[in-house]
Design an enzyme around this catalytic site. Structure first.
Site, PDB file in Angstrom:
ATOM      1  N   ASP A  13       2.798   0.183   9.813  1.00  0.00           N
ATOM      2  CA  ASP A  13       3.817   0.551   8.903  1.00  0.00           C
ATOM      3  C   ASP A  13       3.374   2.100   8.552  1.00  0.00           C
ATOM      4  O   ASP A  13       2.092   2.413   8.820  1.00  0.00           O
ATOM      5  CB  ASP A  13       3.830  -0.424   7.628  1.00  0.00           C
ATOM      6  CG  ASP A  13       4.764   0.114   6.698  1.00  0.00           C
ATOM      7  OD1 ASP A  13       5.894   0.775   7.047  1.00  0.00           O
ATOM      8  OD2 ASP A  13       4.747   0.306   5.456  1.00  0.00           O
ATOM      9  N   SER A  14       4.286   2.754   7.991  1.00  0.00           N
ATOM     10  CA  SER A  14       3.932   4.147   7.531  1.00  0.00           C
ATOM     11  C   SER A  14       2.695   4.278   6.065  1.00  0.00           C
ATOM     12  O   SER A  14       2.058   4.920   5.872  1.00  0.00           O
ATOM     13  CB  SER A  14       5.250   4.751   6.938  1.00  0.00           C
ATOM     14  OG  SER A  14       5.561   3.977   5.878  1.00  0.00           O
ATOM     15  N   CYS A  76       8.268  -1.613   9.576  1.00  0.00           N
ATOM     16  CA  CYS A  76       8.658  -0.462   8.870  1.00  0.00           C
ATOM     17  C   CYS A  76      10.084  -0.046   9.302  1.00  0.00           C
ATOM     18  O   CYS A  76      10.387   0.130  10.325  1.00  0.00           O
ATOM     19  CB  CYS A  76       7.713   0.793   9.402  1.00  0.00           C
ATOM     20  SG  CYS A  76       8.264   2.375   8.672  1.00  0.00           S
ATOM     21  N   GLU A 155       4.210   2.402  -3.715  1.00  0.00           N
ATOM     22  CA  GLU A 155       2.547   2.703  -3.339  1.00  0.00           C
ATOM     23  C   GLU A 155       1.897   2.990  -4.501  1.00  0.00           C
ATOM     24  O   GLU A 155       0.536   3.109  -4.230  1.00  0.00           O
ATOM     25  CB  GLU A 155       2.825   3.906  -2.234  1.00  0.00           C
ATOM     26  CG  GLU A 155       3.480   3.416  -0.891  1.00  0.00           C
ATOM     27  CD  GLU A 155       2.371   2.964   0.273  1.00  0.00           C
ATOM     28  OE1 GLU A 155       1.316   3.521   0.144  1.00  0.00           O
ATOM     29  OE2 GLU A 155       2.997   2.310   0.856  1.00  0.00           O
ATOM     30  N   CYS A 189      13.538  -1.680   3.994  1.00  0.00           N
ATOM     31  CA  CYS A 189      12.544  -0.928   4.017  1.00  0.00           C
ATOM     32  C   CYS A 189      11.392  -2.100   3.414  1.00  0.00           C
ATOM     33  O   CYS A 189      11.550  -2.774   2.601  1.00  0.00           O
ATOM     34  CB  CYS A 189      12.298   0.288   2.916  1.00  0.00           C
ATOM     35  SG  CYS A 189      10.621   0.826   2.638  1.00  0.00           S
TER      36      CYS A 189
HETATM   37  N1  DGL Z   1       7.984   0.524   5.003  1.00  0.00           N
HETATM   38  C1  DGL Z   1       8.531   1.704   5.400  1.00  0.00           C
HETATM   39  C2  DGL Z   1      10.043   1.586   5.622  1.00  0.00           C
HETATM   40  O1  DGL Z   1      10.260   0.233   5.960  1.00  0.00           O
HETATM   41  C3  DGL Z   1       8.461   2.711   4.267  1.00  0.00           C
HETATM   42  C4  DGL Z   1       9.058   4.090   4.238  1.00  0.00           C
HETATM   43  C5  DGL Z   1       8.416   5.293   4.466  1.00  0.00           C
HETATM   44  O2  DGL Z   1       7.454   5.266   4.769  1.00  0.00           O
HETATM   45  O3  DGL Z   1       9.122   6.169   3.788  1.00  0.00           O
HETATM   46  O4  DGL Z   1      10.936   2.273   5.807  1.00  0.00           O
END
Ligand code: DGL
Length: 274
Positions: A13-14, A76, A155, A189
């Site tokens: 994930d990000s 993500c 976060e 998300c």
């Molecule tokens: N968990 C990511 C998603 O589902 C996070 C979003 C992001 O990095 O902006 O889109």
């Protein structure tokens, strides 16, 4: 020859939101080893341009492939909505994002056919959920909204139910969806399940909330089982981040719940050539 079943499942994930998928995986697949990468040094992805998101996702995947995983989950919504299928279909191991299984669960849950989608700006602009929902059921009404402030709030630990800041932001984003009359809301998300109680307070008890981590974990279980890849005796988790490990230690138990634990290391994901 090495037993492929014993290789780990790779999840990325990000940031830390994808840990909501790890929690579900550990609950329903307790014998899988999991390697998680959270790109905490480059989060958020969802407010960036398409080229950047694709480059980041390819580097994240390159890292997991180096860890010799047997299956990759992009936990993500942003990556799942942006990475081209031609790329993920050509990977050396099976790959899934979160969109298809989450859309299928929403189609299953809706009674009125009016489905709401919330996600990052990149996810909403891609219309990935609309396409996936309409491919399953044409006569749906879909109301979508980008919620860019939710990821930084989560976060930074602003997720307890009484948090007034998050409540205020949630009311602002979600009131139009509630007034539009959606009966099912995709939390598009993987960060959003952490604030599901707040989202539920705004939307009301009659709106079904669909958790992408949970739906994707269920899909992964079916996919691993049908290809004979279930691990008979694993169960360990290791975690990698691209920023300080301190924030992981501080926040991960909120995402992982009772499944917290496992080594955490920092890596330099920028170095991967793609
Ligand atoms: N968990 C990511 C998603 O589902 C996070 C979003 C992001 O990095 O902006 O889109």
């Amino acid at each position: 020859m090495a037993d492929v079943r014993k290789k780990p499942v790779g999840v990325f994930d990000s940031g830390l939101g994808g840990l909501t998928a790890v929690r579900e995986l550990r609950r329903i697949l307790p014998h899988e080893d999991i390697v998680y990468f959270g790109d905490t040094g480059r989060v958020p992805y969802g407010t960036r341009g398409r080229d950047t998101i694709i480059r980041y996702a390819k580097q994240d995947i390159a890292f997991l492939l180096e860890k010799d995983v047997k299956f990759i989950i992009a936990a993500c919504g942003t990556v799942s909505s942006t990475l081209p299928h031609e790329y993920s279909d050509a990977l050396a191991v099976p790959y899934t994002g979160v969109v298809a299984s989450t859309a299928a669960a929403a189609v299953e849950a809706t009674r009125t056919g009016h489905i709401g989608v919330i996600g990052t700006p990149a996810t909403v602009m891609s219309r990935s959920y609309e396409r996936a929902i309409r491919a399953l059921r044409r006569d749906t009404t879909i109301t979508a909204a980008g919620c860019p402030l939710f990821v930084p709030l989560v976060e930074n630990g602003y997720f307890d139910r009484g948090n007034e800041v998050t409540h205020l932001v949630a009311r602002d984003y979600l009131t139009p969806l509630r007034d539009a009359g959606v009966d099912t809301l995709i939390l598009g998300c993987t960060h959003y399940p952490l604030i599901a109680p707040i989202i539920g307070d705004v939307m009301g008890p009659d709106v079904a909330l669909i958790d992408p981590g949970r739906e994707t974990a269920k899909y992964a279980k079916r996919a691993l089982a049908s290809s004979g890849l279930l691990n008979p005796d694993g169960g360990r988790a290791e975690y990698y981040v691209s920023d300080d490990v301190e924030s992981f230690h501080r926040l991960s138990e909120w995402f992982l719940g009772e499944y917290t634990g496992g080594d955490v290391k920092r890596i330099s994901v920028d170095e991967y050539e793609v």
